[in-house]
Design an enzyme around this catalytic site. Structure first.
Site, mmCIF file in Angstrom:
data_model
loop_
_atom_site.group_PDB
_atom_site.id
_atom_site.type_symbol
_atom_site.label_atom_id
_atom_site.label_comp_id
_atom_site.label_asym_id
_atom_site.label_seq_id
_atom_site.Cartn_x
_atom_site.Cartn_y
_atom_site.Cartn_z
ATOM 1 N N SER B 194 10.918 -10.767 -0.578
ATOM 2 C CA SER B 194 11.791 -11.740 -0.963
ATOM 3 C C SER B 194 12.951 -11.436 -0.549
ATOM 4 C CB SER B 194 11.459 -11.928 -2.316
ATOM 5 O OG SER B 194 12.002 -10.420 -3.021
ATOM 6 N N ALA B 196 17.146 -11.181 -1.900
ATOM 7 C CA ALA B 196 17.806 -10.514 -3.220
ATOM 8 C C ALA B 196 18.127 -12.014 -3.935
ATOM 9 C CB ALA B 196 19.162 -10.336 -2.682
ATOM 10 N N ASP B 256 13.880 -11.987 -17.284
ATOM 11 C CA ASP B 256 12.570 -11.744 -16.545
ATOM 12 C C ASP B 256 11.349 -11.588 -17.395
ATOM 13 O OD1 ASP B 256 11.090 -11.726 -14.148
ATOM 14 O OD2 ASP B 256 11.786 -9.704 -13.383
ATOM 15 N N SER B 264 3.676 -13.897 -11.534
ATOM 16 C CA SER B 264 4.159 -14.245 -10.239
ATOM 17 C C SER B 264 3.886 -13.078 -9.141
ATOM 18 C CB SER B 264 5.716 -14.101 -10.484
ATOM 19 O OG SER B 264 6.328 -14.535 -9.302
#
Lengths: 503, 503
Positions: B194, B196, B256, B264
């Protein structure tokens, strides 16, 4: 980056401002970041971007946001990327179940009020409060902080009496009756009420059928001190405006966290200068408060909270198992309220509840045998006279009687599919049907019950009638009531032994 | 009510549509209600109103919403007031701490994906998940439902290896090294990474310094099966697009939730067709996972979840007490990554971590003495050769070496205010400074540490240097680092006994 302020043509935009894509990139903004707008009252906002709506070099803001920040159209303002407000950290503390300090609660309320927190962040806090609850001191601080977001009244006359229902039961039209009895006894009860949010009809919704409810603070004070009471709409007075921001989030989620509800009620009572307060806690399996035990917990918490906030509180746990009286919806409730004051014998349940509540208030005011005294005031016609005096002061007919109320033009009667007894009435479904019929926006929309719990009905006799101002809505409500069947009719014997097969 | 569809000039508008005030009133809409738009794929939306932006009879919708619903500009669509979606009730169940059924989890994910839930509602669910957690079966269903919102890959070659870091430690540039070692050993590791979000530099952010990371699915498959690995940006491939909607809400809140994070990660691994997975769990007092005990809980849950989802999982609990290596920020991390592959002796910590992780993967692939084998592959230059092969396949220089990386133009050295040892390094503050210097958007922005924990430094010697592409950002980062002092220098004796006054 400096940009020129332009008023947005969007009436509601969730506190967002609009930037041209070119400026958005220059600012190196991402969609997850917040922008600080330097203004006499600085703003923290989220941003939408456009390529066509405005030209580069301008920032489009909702007019309300421009006003609130002390800016004018055409001003040059500086925008910069900002950290989230400190209260985001406090929201996480509430998630972790940790208690917040007085100052921390105030900082959350201020950030909600000034739009520095997004709806998603407000939602996170309300969810944390729903799950973890708040301690009594947190609720106290929350109530004070909420009060301070708006205006407060102070009266020359004291004590100021007040009462309030936590709600959840339809058809609860006792407010004008209680106010009239208490005022007729010589006490002062400046009552503000709300409009319906999820219910079929708030007190303000039916009172405005026969008089003006939008009183400003000074008119409310003047009438209360002269006549002894009002039935006004709280929303006209800018008391605890932050409540609206919380409701915007709670309502679509269908939650009403207890701590928030208590703080919200008490903040309004403080803003109204209340010294002594009676709380009505309707209790029943199909309402907000499910059973006696829960009701007693509420009662204890309200009383404790009152002590901390300087308000003497007494609570009445009332029957919430079915609607209060027969009528649901603005015009129908207005008529039933006046019929009760006119001593119509059929309205015994509304009268009973009104006199009980008024009696408690009279006793808090030092009048002995409150319940009997309230009944005497009602039976003597003095309550009706006081009611008309208040109605006239609020711009209504000084000779108002129940026949003056115009009901919905369209009606449909629902008859019982069988003979038997009313075994269950589903409050929420009745509310849904009344809303489908147009309540609370259409004054004539609503339901008139012909039977209440445990009463006998024969097959083909009417169970209820639906009223509406509009044929389409009548049809919609009719379909809904046939589908939902909110009144259950059955025999006293619910099953025969021969139907049960033993192994 | 029928209205004509018009494309909105707003690029992002939170899934709202715009109605003219006249239509808004005709619909008898309130701000708290949702509107159903009848379309090939029906939409549930919230509404802004305007008096000037559009004319009555039209509904303005973001272009993305028009596309998603299968409509075209100019179409006539029917709008009506709608009930909230069923998943709002499920969100309340999660608040009450009740477990959701498979079908219920799927219904929430579908409503998030299709924009039927507002951000406030998504936030309420995420907050409930943060507070109450989810059970293993709920996480499993969530992972599967998230995977199904996007594309999946399937490879001819098996097993497909993968690895993943839960993150939280800056400077973690091991990915291209691990992939290169594993691919050089003949196994296949099609790694997506991913960018940042809140960190200073994601793997995709530094890899794109030296090659293309936006591979589509077929190119990714082709390179992986031919060369043995890729280092691609996951965002280019539309895997688990619903994640973005959750992140939009989580990021501003700074949460989170563990269940969400696990679901996820695993949904992405499933979408990539992974058979065997190594998880890197950086652990330290200033990272996501605070201590060994928490790390073991994570590990156990990942392994269990893997079993339910058909992925063999092994976990590495790694040191997260300070940055991995010396570099933070895209260009600096790219250089350090390549220097490690070039066997630069200073990069022993990055080499150590890379070989440990690669070794675990080799053993899962049946190669004995994985750790030593990984080291041998790196030392022999085979990893560097494989790395260059992958870089070339992704459009980079086939002869890439660390000197090719262009660093930030502007630099400033921070020296130690005293002689002593590095007693503490504050990860989050270093990240904040690197971001202030421009990372991850500016490739040259970042920090190069000159000392790590426990190392000796003399007064006036450099502690770190800040790099930037832009002088203004260098200044901003410099001010920040002087204020935060993210590296603590002190003596080995932290206090003298004579300072302590006994009562």
């Amino acid at each position: 980056m400096f940009l020129r302020v332009k008023a947005s043509a969007l009436d509601s935009s969730d506190g967002r401002v609009i930037l041209h894509d070119a400026d958005y990139r220059l600012l190196e903004l991402s969609e997850l970041e917040r922008v600080l707008v330097e203004a006499p009252r600085p703003l923290l906002v989220t941003v939408n971007r456009t390529r066509g709506l405005i030209s580069p070099g301008t920032v489009s803001m909702p007019p309300e946001l421009i006003r609130r920040s002390g800016l004018q159209e055409g001003d040059q303002v500086e925008l910069s990327i900002s950290q989230p407000p400190e209260s985001v950290r406090l929201i996480r503390r509430s998630m972790d179940g940790k208690a917040l300090e007085a100052q921390e609660i105030r900082s959350i309320v201020a950030d909600v009020m000034d739009g520095r927190l997004s709806k998603a962040e407000v939602s996170a806090w309300l969810t944390a409060v729903q799950i973890n609850g708040l301690g009594t001191h947190e609720v106290q601080e929350l109530a004070m902080a909420m009060m301070e977001t708006g205006c407060s009244l102070s009266f020359q006359r004291h004590p100021v009496f007040d009462f309030h229902s936590v709600g959840g039961v339809p058809g609860n039209k006792v407010t004008p009756i209680v106010v009239s009895i208490v005022a007729a006894a010589g006490l002062m009860l400046p009552k503000t009420s709300s409009r319906a949010i999820s219910s079929a009809c708030g007190t303000a919704d039916f009172v405005e059928v026969f008089c003006d409810v939008s009183l400003n603070g000074s008119r409310l004070k003047e009438i209360s001190e002269r006549v002894g009471g009002v039935f006004a709409w709280g929303g006209a007075m800018n008391i605890t405006p932050v409540s609206g921001h919380f409701i915007d989030v709670q309502y679509p989620l269908g939650i009403d966290p207890r701590s928030m509800m208590m703080a919200s009620i008490m903040s309004k009572k403080m803003a109204m200068g209340a010294d002594r307060l009676v709380m009505d806690i309707p209790t029943g399996p199909r309402t907000k408060v499910r059973d006696q035990e829960e009701a007693l917990t509420y009662a204890r918490q309200f009383i404790d909270l009152g002590k901390l906030l300087g308000i003497e509180v007494e609570c009445a746990i009332t029957d919430g198992s079915q609607p209060v009286g027969y009528a649901i919806g603005p015009a129908l409730e207005a008529r039933e309220c006046i019929q009760t004051l006119e001593m119509d014998a059929r309205m015994y349940m509304v009268r009973e509840k009104s006199c009980e509540l008024a009696g408690m208030i009279l006793e808090m005011g030092g009048i002995a045998n409150g319940r009997q005294e309230a009944q005497r005031i009602l039976d003597s016609g003095r309550a009706l006279a006081k009611f008309r005096e208040i109605v006239a002061a609020q711009g209504g007919r000084p000779d108002l009687c129940s026949e003056h109320i115009r009901l919905g033009r369209f009606r449909w009667e629902m008859t019982s599919p069988r003979s038997g007894y009313i075994l269950d009435i589903h409050n929420k479904q009745l509310v849904a049907v009344a809303r489908a019929a147009g309540a609370p926006k259409d004054k004539g929309g609503g339901i008139l019950l012909h039977r209440k719990l445990s009463e006998r009905v024969e097959k083909g006799e009417p169970l209820m009638e639906i009223h509406a101002d509009n044929l389409g809505k009548l049809e919609r409500a009719k379909e809904m009531v046939l589908r939902l069947q909110p009144m259950l009719v059955g025999g006293m014997v619910m099953a025969h032994a021969r139907d049960i097969h033993m192994p």
